[in-house]
Design an enzyme around this catalytic site. Sequence first.
Site, PDB file in Angstrom:
ATOM      1  N   GLU A  58       0.650  -1.449  -0.043  1.00 22.49           N
ATOM      2  CA  GLU A  58      -0.561  -0.233   0.248  1.00 22.49           C
ATOM      3  C   GLU A  58       0.948   1.200  -0.497  1.00 22.49           C
ATOM      4  OE1 GLU A  58      -3.764  -1.689   2.155  1.00 22.49           O
ATOM      5  OE2 GLU A  58      -2.335  -0.918   3.319  1.00 22.49           O
ATOM      6  N   GLU A  81      -6.632  -7.637  -1.670  1.00 20.86           N
ATOM      7  CA  GLU A  81      -7.275  -7.614  -0.519  1.00 20.86           C
ATOM      8  C   GLU A  81      -8.920  -7.331  -0.488  1.00 20.86           C
ATOM      9  OE1 GLU A  81      -5.884  -5.411   2.732  1.00 20.86           O
ATOM     10  OE2 GLU A  81      -3.831  -5.576   2.416  1.00 20.86           O
TER      11      GLU A  81
END
Length: 634
Positions: free
Chosen positions: A200, A274
């Site tokens: 991320e 995710e």
Amino acid sequence: MLIFTLRKEHRRRLLALVLIILVLVLYRINWSGLTPAKMSRRNLGLQAESEDFTLEGEKFRIFGGSLHYFRVPKLYWRDRMLKMKACGLNTLTTYVAWNLHEPQRGHFDFTDNLDIVEFIKVAEEVGLWVLLRPGPYICSEWELGGLPSWLLRDPGMKLRTTYKGFIDAVDSFFDQLLSLIMPLQYKKGGPIIAFQVENEYGAYAKDPKYLTYVKQALVKRGVVELLMTSDNKEGTEKGHIDEVLAAINFKKLGPGLVSFLDKVQPNKPKMVMEYWTGWFDFWGGLHHVFKVDEMMEIVGDILQKGFSINLYMFHGGTNFGFMNGATDFNQYKPLITSYDYDAPLSEAGDLTLKYHKLRELFHKYIDRALPDPPPPLEKAEYKSIEITGYLPLQDTLQYVAQPISSKSPINMENLPFNNGNGQSYGYTLYETIVSSGGKLNSVHVHDRAQVFVDDKSVGILDYNIIEITVPEVQGNKKLSVLVENCGRVNYGEKIDEQHKGLVGDILLNGKPLENFRIYALEMQPDFLKKLGSAEWKKPLQGPLSPGFFRAVLKIDSQPLDTFLALPDWEKGVVFVNGKNLGRYWNIGPARTLYLPAPWLHKGDNEIVIFEEHKAGKTVHFQRHPVLGDITYDT
């Protein structure tokens, strides 16, 4: 007649050929059902050269689930993986928690519950591929995003950048980690089909050179499998680099997402790294629940669009010890011990309605019989036990490292303990002498402090309460400040600012206090072992906290999972047979702590509770968790 016979034979051969072709086509469609044990030809590996993943040139879809070895007792790894396989998934994803593997600079641990090689081998035995997310930063609602706190001793440290002090530490860790992992890659006969580059980073993006550095750090150490990044939609453009597949994270499949991914990386597979099956909980908040039907509608849509998917989390597990993370977006909020996440497998590994619905859905896509999941693990409701012993905090200071003296407060990380690595977790006690009462204030308490005058509590300081009144005193009195590290931030721009303890002056009537004795209360296993030989006092009526309280759980048969409850207690930490089970706090939402059977044994089991404020008299056990009042995610 001969011509007819030949034609008949020709038709039979033609029919057989058609059947063979059909079988091969079906086999290619179901290539996602292949397991590591069935693959003998390993040349191409997982590739992303078209709109579909391919494995050895054959179409392949990742049906993955996240399961973290550091959140699940080792003896339960196989159970959780078998349940994953029985749900129709083919790939396990896991982060790597650097802070656990290198608790002190240059001291590495890959044993017992940190034996990641064994974890990956068990996945292979079960028939799961592995997608490894080695960080170095992992987020994961984990303490400092998995980064070791000793990095913060460097006053110029810039985490998640190409700052030399950071990448030197990363290089050292990757040298150790990847030397163990490289033989487990797909092309070397192992189950690892892909690696994730950092995590991320598009949401952080402080250094445009950093992701390339992490990619090269993996490749130069022998990574030969497919590389991916992982970001939400907003972070994907900043977190995407050449020759690395951009995967995406989300809970809701927003409009325009498919066209956005086509624009970012045309003619590439679409991977949800995710898909958030639930959410995490904060102390003082509510328990997050994501409705089953809403989740299933979105997962169904994802699969129908041809995406590969990883369920985050498939099984959340537990933030054992002091490992919970925190967020700080203008308000500091630490996470609770349970990482149940409202996932398809509960914190204790039980099948939920989400699990059964997902199993039905994945079965339709892989079109083959699924194995039955393992039977549920039995739970026990052990009889409540009485507290039999008590040690006031002051009596236990003899069992910690020798205190240091300092004119001014020193934060945890810069204390000269642990071979120059500082204090990472737990509590720090600061003691000084005062000769008057008055207004005590500080904006430098990270994260929560209890203040005492001659060992009597006079108030709490934290991010919201920055001033209390100290009663007037006669003569010189000891003033103590017990500061708890409630969990370092795991996500966001404040990750460099995660020093704990007293990070600056504390003032009495506007004047900085000086001349401190500072104790590190890390509550590590060797400390608990020393407490075992201490002379415990009988618990008395009245205020006894802070202090340690002891009880014994006698088990006459094979231990079973249970949930520990402390309804009459306020806030503290529980240790079972020397292991840190985690924090409890009566502000909720969770009212229980998961106690796995592998932490118990037949005979006497020692329960030690560190209570900060108000101790109860008994410890309770029950078969079911109490995760708290619910809020539904939308």
